[in-house]
Write an enzyme that holds these catalytic residues in place. Structure first.
Site, mmCIF file in Angstrom:
data_model
loop_
_atom_site.group_PDB
_atom_site.id
_atom_site.type_symbol
_atom_site.label_atom_id
_atom_site.label_comp_id
_atom_site.label_asym_id
_atom_site.label_seq_id
_atom_site.Cartn_x
_atom_site.Cartn_y
_atom_site.Cartn_z
ATOM 1 C CD1 TRP A 55 60.742 -43.785 -44.396
ATOM 2 C CD2 TRP A 55 60.927 -46.005 -44.357
ATOM 3 N NE1 TRP A 55 61.634 -44.109 -43.403
ATOM 4 C CE2 TRP A 55 61.765 -45.463 -43.353
ATOM 5 C CE3 TRP A 55 60.871 -47.380 -44.496
ATOM 6 C CZ2 TRP A 55 62.546 -46.260 -42.513
ATOM 7 C CZ3 TRP A 55 61.649 -48.188 -43.660
ATOM 8 C CH2 TRP A 55 62.474 -47.624 -42.689
ATOM 9 C CE LYS A 162 59.599 -46.958 -36.271
ATOM 10 N NZ LYS A 162 60.517 -45.789 -36.342
#
EC number: 2.1.1.205
Length: 320
Positions: A55, A162
């Site tokens: 990321w 998440k």
């Protein structure tokens, strides 16, 4: 099973290696950005639980690399994790605990006193296979990421993290709605349909009046105590908005490798194992097991005991 088997079964794993991403999870953030335009025009970004760094790669690719060299210094990206990871150009690494206020202070100091425009987190606990327990621990990790975001995120900023879809999803959604005007659960196509994994995309950050940043994992803000004693009245039903990414590739499908296929190694192996600290601690513990020895001959027993005084003490009353 050959080394090409995973390339057949997981198209995003194969593409990650071919395109230079450290992990297939990079596509999840790329698809979120494509859907919600999260990264356009930003200059300050934080990646929590960043290792191995896919990321952070996406943040650098979208925010840092497109600029000419003389303008890149204005882009500040910081990756936070307890584990180390290989360097990424344009990304500052901070090995720290996201649940500590000192970590938030270090991030703001890195930004020169300013706050982040976006905070992303792809952190997840080690899976036990017990979905209820795993979703609970993941929810606590999400709240830790949200907690530090209340310290470091600027007004109007965005948050991506998440989440495991389970019975706690509505409660976590309610928590997020206190701080963001726009919240939804997003399912990228790079996330398998068979997985309970999804991502919360929260935009337009705004602290409630009188709110002081704290640890959300230990304090409730939806006032559950107000429902205590109301046995005839149920809490309001919460409907969580859900957005699915529409893509051509299916993470649950097997794809042929093609005539021109060439196997590629993963871009970057982890620098250290996640469980290395546990191995170091347990290496100092004597867990040697000494089996039970049964001796029926009295003479042999006496000789065995004479060789070690401690054995006599251990046997004690057991010897007749």
């Amino acid at each position: 099973m050959g080394r090409t088997s995973k390339d057949k079964r997981d198209i995003f794993y194969r593409l990650a290696k071919e395109q230079g991403w450290r992990a297939r999870s990079a596509f999840k953030l790329l698809q979120a950005d494509e859907t919600f335009q999260l990264l356009e025009g930003l200059t300050r970004a934080v990646d929590l639980c960043a290792a191995p760094g896919s990321w952070s790669q996406v943040l650098a690719k979208r925010l840092y690399e497109p600029l000419p060299p003389e303008e890149r210094e204005k882009v500040k990206i910081i990756a936070v994790d307890l584990q180390g990871m290989a360097p990424i150009e344009g990304v500052k690494q901070l090995r720290a605990d996201i649940s500590k206020e000192s970590t938030a202070e270090a991030i703001i100091e890195f930004f020169g006193g300013e706050k982040a425009q976006i905070v992303v987190s792809d952190g997840a606990p080690d899976s036990t296979g017990m979905h209820d327990f795993d979703s609970y621990v993941q929810g606590e990790l999400l709240l830790s990421a949200l907690s530090i975001s209340t310290f470091i995120l600027e007004e109007g900023g965005s948050f991506v993290s998440k989440i495991y879809r389970a019975d706690r999803t509505s409660r976590l959604y309610t928590q997020l709605k206190r701080f963001f005007k726009n919240v939804c659960v997003f399912k990228p196509s790079a996330s398998r349909n068979s997985s309970i994994e999804a991502f919360v995309v929260a935009r337009e950050f705004c602290l409630p009046d009188g709110y002081k940043p704290c640890n959300l994992t230990t304090e409730w803000h939806d006032q559950p105590e107000s429902w205590v004693g109301r046995k005839k009245e149920s809490p309001p039903v919460v409907q969580v908005p859900f957005v699915a990414y529409k893509g051509e590739l299916d993470s649950d499908r097997t794809y042929d490798l093609g005539e021109n296929y060439v196997y590629k190694e993963p871009v970057q192996q982890p620098l250290t194992a996640a469980y290395q600290d546990i191995l170091q601690k347990t290496s100092q513990v004597n867990i040697k097991y000494e089996g039970i020895r049964v001796i029926h001959d009295e003479e042999m027993l006496k000789k065995w005991l004479e060789n070690d005084e401690n054995k006599s003490e251990k046997l004690g009353a057991c010897v007749t």
